[in-house]
Design a protein around this motif. Structure first.
Motif, PDB file in Angstrom:
ATOM      1  N   LEU A   1     -35.252 -12.088 -37.923  1.00  0.00           N
ATOM      2  CA  LEU A   1     -35.069 -13.096 -36.885  1.00  0.00           C
ATOM      3  C   LEU A   1     -36.393 -13.842 -36.726  1.00  0.00           C
ATOM      4  O   LEU A   1     -37.406 -13.465 -37.322  1.00  0.00           O
ATOM      5  CB  LEU A   1     -34.612 -12.490 -35.571  1.00  0.00           C
TER       6      LEU A   1
ATOM      7  N   GLY B   1     -30.164 -12.536 -37.662  1.00  0.00           N
ATOM      8  CA  GLY B   1     -29.596 -13.108 -36.447  1.00  0.00           C
ATOM      9  C   GLY B   1     -28.398 -12.340 -35.946  1.00  0.00           C
ATOM     10  O   GLY B   1     -28.385 -11.108 -35.888  1.00  0.00           O
TER      11      GLY B   1
ATOM     12  N   LYS C   1     -22.597 -14.948 -30.115  1.00  0.00           N
ATOM     13  CA  LYS C   1     -23.715 -15.847 -29.861  1.00  0.00           C
ATOM     14  C   LYS C   1     -23.188 -17.246 -29.553  1.00  0.00           C
ATOM     15  O   LYS C   1     -22.340 -17.771 -30.273  1.00  0.00           O
ATOM     16  CB  LYS C   1     -24.641 -15.912 -31.080  1.00  0.00           C
TER      17      LYS C   1
ATOM     18  N   GLU D   1     -35.536 -14.352 -29.615  1.00  0.00           N
ATOM     19  CA  GLU D   1     -34.180 -14.443 -30.134  1.00  0.00           C
ATOM     20  C   GLU D   1     -33.559 -13.075 -30.384  1.00  0.00           C
ATOM     21  O   GLU D   1     -32.427 -12.976 -30.830  1.00  0.00           O
ATOM     22  CB  GLU D   1     -34.178 -15.241 -31.442  1.00  0.00           C
TER      23      GLU D   1
END
Length: 423
Positions: A220, A192, A139, A225
């Motif tokens: 999340l 995440g 990420k 996302e």
């Protein structure tokens, strides 16, 4: 026999059958509860796990050249990218334990337009072990808004400069966070980008243990996302043993409960209470610091034994530790807070008193303004390896990186005696 007496006998018969049913159900529930409390195995075990290498199996020494064969964007915002790596020498790849990571030595000289700039970083493998490639998923880390801190050097380097055909220097897979051998039901919990090592576990089970019960909780903010959501939904649809729970803390107006996600809120023990059957699950958790700092103590308070809680955290959360067993406390005991320990940084010319509240030696050095190169902050990359001039240290955990004699890894150790470091 009158109709009234017949009715009474019928009611009594139904009551007896209902009582027997409730009694048997309670007995089974009580036995399950006793197994959980006493740490006993499940009454029915699946076939034992196969295909898992030994943690200490040899990979290769030092760094090995890998070529980027493919890169794939995994989310709608283009902030998460997967890199498929193939060995430049064309030789077979050793397997690894699902959940382990790779260590990279990155040359940022051209990317940053300065002199020699090399950093070391670790990234989790995000797929089941394969014979011809490794996959990592990264990420992009932007600069925090309104902060003087810069954007993540390594993540932005991968996104902007590591294209198909690029060559990277990679250490063999390592790490103590991995799916253990066995067949006990598991709860995978991610937040995440913490999903990456758990994807490796999920995909391995789909290949080698498709009947193993998996409860996957992924937290999340919203669908914007989300990465790998299609893969998670496909896994749950293909195998009755996989149960998926997507938890959105801040869903978009177009995100629909029951269609796009399953729970409005954060992943937590209250959700586990509602959704999990009474079974001796093993919990594998990887996510940001706030999730780890909340969830780990809550699981312990709920009564989940330490032996069934496995986690990996990054950055400031990497110092999280559960309650240690007495033997572990004896082996890695912290110094008596009443005894002051002096830590001297020889090159920096600084000296300060260390206490149990000071954290690791890396935390302590940074608090004193001593600049130390660091990477994973979890004992995996060796970047913070520092020479011990005098004194002794204690390790909070067994590091994955094997430090040279006379050195220590500052990120996972504390001073045992008065200490002088070459830093």
């Amino acid at each position: 026999m009158t109709s009234l007496s017949l009715l009474v006998w019928i009611i009594l018969g139904i009551a007896v059958q209902l009582g027997l049913f409730l009694g048997v159900s309670f007995w089974r529930h009580w036995q399950d509860y006793r197994r959980l409390v006493q740490g006993m195995p499940e009454a029915v075990e699946l076939a034992p796990a196969v295909g898992l290498p030994d943690e200490n199996s040899a990979g290769w020494s030092g760094f090995r050249s890998f070529r980027v064969a493919r890169r794939t964007t995994e989310d709608a915002g283009g902030q998460i990218c997967s890199f498929y790596l193939e060995p430049a020498d064309g030789q077979p790849l050793p397997s690894y334990l699902p959940g382990q990571f790779l260590t990279f030595r990155l040359d940022l000289t051209k990317a940053e337009g300065c002199g020699s700039a090399s950093i070391t970083r670790c990234y989790s493998l995000s797929d089941a072990p394969a014979s011809d490639y490794y996959r990592i998923s990264i990420k992009r880390v932007p600069a925090p808004p309104g902060s003087a801190y810069p954007a993540g050097r390594s993540s932005n380097f991968f996104h902007d400069d590591v294209q198909v055909g690029a060559t990277l220097q990679v250490r063999a897979p390592s790490g103590h966070f991995y799916l253990a051998a066995g067949s006990a039901p598991v709860v995978l919990v991610s937040g995440g980008i913490g999903i990456t090592p758990l994807l490796s576990m999920l995909n391995w089970c789909r290949i080698h243990q498709p009947e193993r019960e998996i409860r996957f909780f992924h937290g999340l903010r919203n669908s914007r996302e989300g990465a790998f959501l299609a893969d998670l939904r496909a896994a749950a649809a293909a195998a009755p043993s996989v149960h998926l729970y997507l938890c959105f803390s801040d869903p978009l107006p177009e995100d629909q409960l029951g269609r796009d996600f399953h729970h409005h809120g954060r992943v937590g023990v209250n959700l586990f209470r509602m959704e999990l059957p009474l079974k001796p699950y093993h919990y594998y958790i990887c996510g940001p610091a706030p999730m780890m700092e909340t969830l780990l103590p809550a699981l312990a308070d709920w009564g989940v034994p330490d032996s069934r809680i496995h986690f990996e955290a990054f950055g400031p959360a990497s110092g999280l530790r559960r309650r240690a067993e007495p033997a572990a406390l004896a082996e890695h005991a912290l110094p008596d807070p009443a005894n002051e320990i002096t830590v001297t940084f020889a090159k920096s010319g600084k000296k300060a008193q260390w206490s149990a509240q000071s954290g690791t030696l890396l935390d302590f050095a940074e608090a004193q303004g001593v600049v130390v190169d660091s990477g994973c902050r979890a004992g995996g990359c060796g970047t913070c390896q520092t020479t011990i001039v005098s004194g002794e240290v204690s390790y909070r955990q067994t590091p994955d990186y094997d430090p040279l004699a006379g050195t220590c890894l500052l990120c996972v150790c504390t001073p045992k005696t008065h200490l002088t470091l070459e830093a």
